[in-house]
Design a protein around this motif. Structure first.
Motif, PDB file in Angstrom:
ATOM      1  N   PHE A  81      46.143  29.581  63.149  1.00 23.68           N
ATOM      2  CA  PHE A  81      47.109  29.636  62.098  1.00 23.68           C
ATOM      3  C   PHE A  81      46.373  30.551  60.982  1.00 23.68           C
ATOM      4  CE2 PHE A  81      48.337  26.089  64.447  1.00 23.68           C
ATOM      5  CZ  PHE A  81      49.651  26.380  64.670  1.00 23.68           C
ATOM      6  N   ALA A  82      47.071  31.381  60.373  1.00 20.41           N
ATOM      7  CA  ALA A  82      46.610  31.875  59.269  1.00 20.41           C
ATOM      8  C   ALA A  82      47.566  31.704  58.103  1.00 20.41           C
ATOM      9  CB  ALA A  82      46.543  33.696  59.460  1.00 20.41           C
ATOM     10  N   ASP A  83      47.109  31.110  56.913  1.00 18.05           N
ATOM     11  CA  ASP A  83      47.766  30.884  55.704  1.00 18.05           C
ATOM     12  C   ASP A  83      47.737  32.182  54.669  1.00 18.05           C
ATOM     13  OD1 ASP A  83      48.946  28.522  56.736  1.00 18.05           O
ATOM     14  OD2 ASP A  83      46.871  27.487  56.086  1.00 18.05           O
ATOM     15  N   LEU A  84      49.054  32.451  54.280  1.00 25.53           N
ATOM     16  CA  LEU A  84      48.963  33.689  53.435  1.00 25.53           C
ATOM     17  C   LEU A  84      49.717  33.342  52.035  1.00 25.53           C
ATOM     18  CD1 LEU A  84      49.235  34.776  56.414  1.00 25.53           C
ATOM     19  CD2 LEU A  84      49.475  37.013  55.301  1.00 25.53           C
ATOM     20  N   GLU A  85      49.223  33.815  51.069  1.00 26.28           N
ATOM     21  CA  GLU A  85      49.911  33.511  49.676  1.00 26.28           C
ATOM     22  C   GLU A  85      50.160  34.823  48.998  1.00 26.28           C
ATOM     23  OE1 GLU A  85      47.726  30.880  47.199  1.00 26.28           O
ATOM     24  OE2 GLU A  85      48.106  29.044  48.937  1.00 26.28           O
ATOM     25  N   SER A  86      51.311  34.798  48.027  1.00 28.24           N
ATOM     26  CA  SER A  86      51.628  35.734  47.230  1.00 28.24           C
ATOM     27  C   SER A  86      51.573  35.433  45.703  1.00 28.24           C
ATOM     28  CB  SER A  86      53.205  36.350  47.536  1.00 28.24           C
ATOM     29  OG  SER A  86      53.948  35.221  46.925  1.00 28.24           O
ATOM     30  N   LYS A  87      51.826  36.420  45.070  1.00 26.54           N
ATOM     31  CA  LYS A  87      51.361  36.154  43.466  1.00 26.54           C
ATOM     32  C   LYS A  87      52.531  35.358  42.789  1.00 26.54           C
ATOM     33  CE  LYS A  87      48.842  40.333  42.206  1.00 26.54           C
ATOM     34  NZ  LYS A  87      48.541  41.505  41.431  1.00 26.54           N
ATOM     35  N   SER A  88      53.596  34.993  43.668  1.00 21.24           N
ATOM     36  CA  SER A  88      54.800  34.057  43.262  1.00 21.24           C
ATOM     37  C   SER A  88      54.502  32.752  44.018  1.00 21.24           C
ATOM     38  CB  SER A  88      56.214  34.833  43.839  1.00 21.24           C
ATOM     39  OG  SER A  88      56.341  35.011  45.132  1.00 21.24           O
ATOM     40  N   LEU A 129      51.564  42.835  62.714  1.00 22.15           N
ATOM     41  CA  LEU A 129      50.633  41.587  62.496  1.00 22.15           C
ATOM     42  C   LEU A 129      49.385  41.912  63.196  1.00 22.15           C
ATOM     43  CD1 LEU A 129      53.017  38.833  62.863  1.00 22.15           C
ATOM     44  CD2 LEU A 129      52.367  39.913  60.539  1.00 22.15           C
ATOM     45  N   PRO A 130      48.037  41.571  62.584  1.00 22.20           N
ATOM     46  CA  PRO A 130      46.804  41.790  62.899  1.00 22.20           C
ATOM     47  C   PRO A 130      46.677  40.827  64.219  1.00 22.20           C
ATOM     48  CG  PRO A 130      46.697  40.654  61.114  1.00 22.20           C
ATOM     49  CD  PRO A 130      48.296  40.999  61.275  1.00 22.20           C
ATOM     50  N   LYS A 131      45.889  41.195  64.931  1.00 20.95           N
ATOM     51  CA  LYS A 131      45.443  40.509  66.151  1.00 20.95           C
ATOM     52  C   LYS A 131      44.557  39.486  65.843  1.00 20.95           C
ATOM     53  CE  LYS A 131      45.679  44.317  69.623  1.00 20.95           C
ATOM     54  NZ  LYS A 131      44.774  44.949  70.778  1.00 20.95           N
ATOM     55  N   ALA A 132      44.525  38.174  66.401  1.00 17.27           N
ATOM     56  CA  ALA A 132      43.798  36.972  66.114  1.00 17.27           C
ATOM     57  C   ALA A 132      42.198  37.569  66.144  1.00 17.27           C
ATOM     58  CB  ALA A 132      43.826  36.062  67.028  1.00 17.27           C
ATOM     59  N   TYR A 155      49.413  31.880  65.744  1.00 16.89           N
ATOM     60  CA  TYR A 155      49.119  32.828  66.998  1.00 16.89           C
ATOM     61  C   TYR A 155      49.214  31.796  68.211  1.00 16.89           C
ATOM     62  CZ  TYR A 155      47.077  36.433  64.056  1.00 16.89           C
ATOM     63  OH  TYR A 155      47.040  37.214  63.056  1.00 16.89           O
ATOM     64  N   SER A 156      50.132  30.864  68.416  1.00 19.63           N
ATOM     65  CA  SER A 156      50.381  29.821  69.646  1.00 19.63           C
ATOM     66  C   SER A 156      51.081  30.568  70.593  1.00 19.63           C
ATOM     67  CB  SER A 156      50.875  28.615  69.151  1.00 19.63           C
ATOM     68  OG  SER A 156      52.249  28.873  68.473  1.00 19.63           O
ATOM     69  N   GLU A 157      51.724  31.648  70.437  1.00 22.23           N
ATOM     70  CA  GLU A 157      52.254  32.568  71.523  1.00 22.23           C
ATOM     71  C   GLU A 157      51.664  33.700  71.602  1.00 22.23           C
ATOM     72  OE1 GLU A 157      54.799  31.263  72.880  1.00 22.23           O
ATOM     73  OE2 GLU A 157      55.356  29.475  71.741  1.00 22.23           O
ATOM     74  N   GLU A 158      52.082  34.480  72.869  1.00 22.49           N
ATOM     75  CA  GLU A 158      51.662  35.693  73.323  1.00 22.49           C
ATOM     76  C   GLU A 158      51.586  36.886  71.965  1.00 22.49           C
ATOM     77  OE1 GLU A 158      51.545  39.047  76.645  1.00 22.49           O
ATOM     78  OE2 GLU A 158      52.619  37.145  76.932  1.00 22.49           O
ATOM     79  N   MET A 174      44.543  33.788  52.998  1.00 25.23           N
ATOM     80  CA  MET A 174      43.984  32.830  52.123  1.00 25.23           C
ATOM     81  C   MET A 174      43.027  31.815  53.193  1.00 25.23           C
ATOM     82  SD  MET A 174      44.706  33.659  49.279  1.00 25.23           S
ATOM     83  CE  MET A 174      43.668  32.629  48.242  1.00 25.23           C
ATOM     84  N   THR A 175      43.251  31.159  54.222  1.00 23.74           N
ATOM     85  CA  THR A 175      42.532  30.506  55.311  1.00 23.74           C
ATOM     86  C   THR A 175      42.980  30.804  56.455  1.00 23.74           C
ATOM     87  OG1 THR A 175      44.293  28.806  55.006  1.00 23.74           O
ATOM     88  CG2 THR A 175      42.376  28.641  53.467  1.00 23.74           C
ATOM     89  N   ILE A 176      41.993  30.514  57.615  1.00 21.39           N
ATOM     90  CA  ILE A 176      42.309  30.842  58.861  1.00 21.39           C
ATOM     91  C   ILE A 176      42.062  29.208  59.465  1.00 21.39           C
ATOM     92  CG2 ILE A 176      41.677  31.741  60.964  1.00 21.39           C
ATOM     93  CD1 ILE A 176      41.174  34.558  59.417  1.00 21.39           C
ATOM     94  N   THR A 177      42.911  28.985  60.158  1.00 21.00           N
ATOM     95  CA  THR A 177      42.479  27.223  60.565  1.00 21.00           C
ATOM     96  C   THR A 177      42.903  27.199  62.216  1.00 21.00           C
ATOM     97  OG1 THR A 177      43.531  26.347  58.520  1.00 21.00           O
ATOM     98  CG2 THR A 177      43.544  25.049  60.464  1.00 21.00           C
TER      99      THR A 177
END
Length: 210
Positions: free
Chosen positions: A166-173, A118-121, A181-184, A140-143
């Motif tokens: 937090f990063a919210d991701l969506e797919s085509k389904s 996963l990408p770093k913050a 990212y609340s943990e190390e 889609m969004t970074i909160t």
């Protein structure tokens, strides 16, 4: 199977709906309690939770993919555009999951035990594509959210946090993913959006005029 133990602060009997819970809150004195086998340790005190119009509450029951569940805990997050609830649910098959509740939208997700890299913050970008189990998810969004409070039973210690990403991701389904990212090391949760009626809720909170 339920388990009980006395609250170390007020002595009230604390009954666990979920036998694997690590943290809970005392409904009488509002102490935040961490479980060590059969003993409980007070680690803090619950602040007042933000006001909410959600009908879900601790003890609400429902069904997810044909399996009955009970709501046993909650984490509240607050951000610039409002707030949302992450309800911890115990399913009758012995597993647990998270039910997100925000502005009338519902989603159920589970922790992905073997996520891809996963990408770093600091490197995260809207529009970035991430492959998970052969499916492509797009950021889609970074909160940036603040910890708003906690109640009930959780699978880990979680209290007194500050700002989180937090990063919210969506797919085509109808599947979605969230990077927490609340943990190390970032955590990945994957799930599906659900319609209110599909979750077959019972024991909802009642509002005046319903």
């Amino acid at each position: 199977m339920t388990r009980s133990a006395p609250c170390p602060n007020c002595g009230a009997e604390i009954t666990f709906r979920w036998s694997s819970a690590v943290q809970t809150t005392c409904p009488f004195c509002r102490s935040i309690l961490v479980r060590h086998d059969v003993d409980l340790e007070k680690v803090g005190t619950c602040s007042d939770l933000p006001s909410s119009t959600t009908a879900i509450q601790l003890g609400t029951e429902g069904r997810y993919k044909g399996v009955a569940f009970t709501v046993v805990g909650r984490i509240v997050y607050v951000h610039d555009r409002g707030s949302w609830n992450e309800w911890h649910i115990r399913l009758d098959d012995g597993t647990s999951a998270w039910l997100a509740d925000a502005q009338g939208e519902y989603a159920v997700s589970r922790h992905h035990e073997s996520p891809p890299d996963l990408p770093k913050a600091s490197e995260l970008r809207v529009g970035e594509a991430i492959a998970v189990d052969g499916a492509v998810f797009k950021v889609m969004t970074i909160t940036r959210a603040r910890y708003g409070g906690v109640e009930g039973e959780l699978p880990f210690e979680y209290w007194g946090r500050s700002e989180m990403l937090f990063a919210d991701l969506e797919s085509k389904s109808d599947r979605f993913a969230t990077i927490d990212y609340s943990e190390e090391e970032p955590l990945l949760f994957v799930g599906e959006y659900e319609e209110f009626d599909e979750l077959d809720f019972r024991n909802l909170r009642q509002f005046e005029g319903w």
